[in-house]
Design a protein around this motif. Structure first.
Motif, short mmCIF file in Angstrom:
data_model
loop_
_atom_site.label_atom_id
_atom_site.label_comp_id
_atom_site.label_asym_id
_atom_site.label_seq_id
_atom_site.Cartn_x
_atom_site.Cartn_y
_atom_site.Cartn_z
N SER A 60 0.83 -1.21 0.00
CA SER A 60 0.00 0.00 0.00
C SER A 60 0.87 1.26 0.00
O SER A 60 2.04 1.22 0.39
CB SER A 60 -0.92 0.01 1.23
OG SER A 60 -0.14 0.25 2.38
N LEU A 61 0.24 2.33 -0.41
CA LEU A 61 0.95 3.61 -0.46
C LEU A 61 1.39 4.01 0.96
O LEU A 61 2.47 4.54 1.17
CB LEU A 61 0.03 4.68 -1.07
CG LEU A 61 0.67 6.01 -1.49
CD1 LEU A 61 1.82 5.79 -2.45
CD2 LEU A 61 -0.37 6.91 -2.13
N ALA A 62 0.53 3.67 1.94
CA ALA A 62 0.85 4.00 3.33
C ALA A 62 2.12 3.28 3.80
O ALA A 62 2.94 3.86 4.52
CB ALA A 62 -0.33 3.62 4.23
N THR A 63 2.29 2.05 3.36
CA THR A 63 3.50 1.29 3.72
C THR A 63 4.73 1.96 3.14
O THR A 63 5.77 2.06 3.80
CB THR A 63 3.39 -0.16 3.17
OG1 THR A 63 2.16 -0.70 3.61
CG2 THR A 63 4.54 -1.02 3.64
N ILE A 64 4.61 2.42 1.89
CA ILE A 64 5.74 3.10 1.25
C ILE A 64 6.08 4.36 2.04
O ILE A 64 7.24 4.60 2.35
CB ILE A 64 5.41 3.50 -0.20
CG1 ILE A 64 4.78 2.33 -0.93
CG2 ILE A 64 6.63 4.08 -0.91
CD1 ILE A 64 5.51 1.74 -2.05
N TYR A 65 5.05 5.14 2.38
CA TYR A 65 5.28 6.37 3.15
C TYR A 65 6.01 6.07 4.44
O TYR A 65 6.98 6.73 4.79
CB TYR A 65 3.94 7.06 3.48
CG TYR A 65 3.54 8.09 2.45
CD1 TYR A 65 4.05 9.39 2.52
CD2 TYR A 65 2.68 7.78 1.41
CE1 TYR A 65 3.70 10.34 1.58
CE2 TYR A 65 2.32 8.72 0.46
CZ TYR A 65 2.84 10.00 0.56
OH TYR A 65 2.49 10.93 -0.37
N LYS A 66 5.54 5.03 5.15
CA LYS A 66 6.14 4.68 6.43
C LYS A 66 7.61 4.29 6.25
O LYS A 66 8.48 4.72 7.01
CB LYS A 66 5.37 3.51 7.06
CG LYS A 66 4.48 3.96 8.21
CD LYS A 66 3.98 2.77 9.00
CE LYS A 66 2.84 2.08 8.25
NZ LYS A 66 2.35 0.85 8.77
N ASN A 67 7.86 3.47 5.23
CA ASN A 67 9.23 3.02 4.98
C ASN A 67 10.15 4.17 4.59
O ASN A 67 11.27 4.27 5.07
CB ASN A 67 9.24 1.96 3.88
CG ASN A 67 8.94 0.58 4.44
OD1 ASN A 67 9.60 0.12 5.37
ND2 ASN A 67 7.94 -0.07 3.91
N ILE A 68 9.66 5.02 3.72
CA ILE A 68 10.45 6.17 3.28
C ILE A 68 10.80 7.03 4.50
O ILE A 68 11.93 7.47 4.68
CB ILE A 68 9.67 7.03 2.25
CG1 ILE A 68 9.40 6.24 0.99
CG2 ILE A 68 10.38 8.35 1.97
CD1 ILE A 68 10.49 6.20 -0.03
N HIS A 69 9.79 7.20 5.35
CA HIS A 69 9.98 8.01 6.53
C HIS A 69 11.07 7.45 7.43
O HIS A 69 11.95 8.17 7.89
CB HIS A 69 8.65 8.10 7.29
CG HIS A 69 8.52 9.36 8.04
ND1 HIS A 69 8.12 10.52 7.43
CD2 HIS A 69 8.80 9.67 9.32
CE1 HIS A 69 8.13 11.48 8.32
NE2 HIS A 69 8.54 11.00 9.48
N SER A 70 11.03 6.14 7.67
CA SER A 70 12.03 5.57 8.56
C SER A 70 13.41 5.54 7.91
O SER A 70 14.43 5.74 8.57
CB SER A 70 11.62 4.19 9.09
OG SER A 70 10.89 3.48 8.15
N LEU A 71 13.45 5.34 6.59
CA LEU A 71 14.74 5.36 5.89
C LEU A 71 15.36 6.75 5.93
O LEU A 71 16.58 6.92 5.97
CB LEU A 71 14.57 4.89 4.44
CG LEU A 71 14.28 3.40 4.26
CD1 LEU A 71 13.80 3.11 2.85
CD2 LEU A 71 15.51 2.57 4.57
N GLN A 72 14.47 7.75 5.93
CA GLN A 72 14.93 9.13 6.01
C GLN A 72 15.47 9.42 7.41
O GLN A 72 16.51 10.06 7.56
CB GLN A 72 13.73 10.03 5.76
CG GLN A 72 13.98 11.17 4.83
CD GLN A 72 12.76 12.06 4.78
OE1 GLN A 72 11.63 11.57 4.67
NE2 GLN A 72 12.97 13.34 4.87
N LYS A 73 14.75 8.91 8.41
CA LYS A 73 15.18 9.12 9.79
C LYS A 73 16.53 8.47 10.06
O LYS A 73 17.32 8.96 10.86
CB LYS A 73 14.13 8.57 10.76
CG LYS A 73 13.30 9.70 11.33
CD LYS A 73 12.17 9.31 12.22
CE LYS A 73 12.40 8.48 13.44
NZ LYS A 73 11.10 7.96 13.94
#
Ligand SMILES: [Zn+2]
Ligand SMILES: [Zn+2]
Length: 142
Positions: free
Chosen positions: A49-62
């Motif tokens: 899901s798009l939400a999963t991508i958002y979450k992953n991108i967010h943590s990879l950014q962090k």
């Protein structure tokens, strides 16, 4: 792939197939928006899901593996974090190009007013490819 595995091992993030796929897509694209990552990753992971991508991108950014490029009038793009550099953004095709500008003196000037924490510059214009294209269009219509 191996290097991404290694990168993820340095963080608190687990190395999941989805995360590796995201990193591979970002690396291949250079600079890419979340929507485009989503379109590409769906081929390998149809149920993601798009939400999963958002979450992953967010943590990879962090974890400092990805960095966000905030672009005027466009959705943010992401890239694999590397040494600080600036970006040229084409107003016509939206292409984001890495540039290395020597701006040490300007930074010194800025430091007179405060502490510089981010040394990133965004430049907007028309890329050479678009400039060439518009030349071809205007000469062929004559
Ligand atoms: Zn362009
Ligand atoms: Zn870049």
């Amino acid at each position: 792939m191996e290097t991404f595995n290694f990168l993820l091992q340095q963080t608190s993030l687990k190395s999941t197939p989805q995360r590796l796929a995201i990193l591979k897509i970002v690396e291949e694209a250079g600079h890419i928006s979340i929507d485009d990552i989503y379109k590409k990753i769906k081929k390998g992971f149809p149920s993601i899901s798009l939400a999963t991508i958002y979450k992953n991108i967010h943590s990879l950014q962090k974890e400092n593996i990805l960095s966000e490029i905030k672009i005027q009038n466009q959705k943010s793009k992401f890239e694999i974090k590397k040494k600080p550099h600036s970006h040229f953004i084409c107003n016509r095709c939206g292409e984001v190009i890495d540039i290395d500008i020597k701006y040490r003196c300007e930074i010194e000037e800025l430091e007179k007013v405060g502490e510089v924490t981010e040394k990133e510059i965004y430049l907007y214009g028309i890329c050479n490819r678009c400039k060439e294209m518009s030349k071809i269009v205007t000469t062929s219509t004559k």
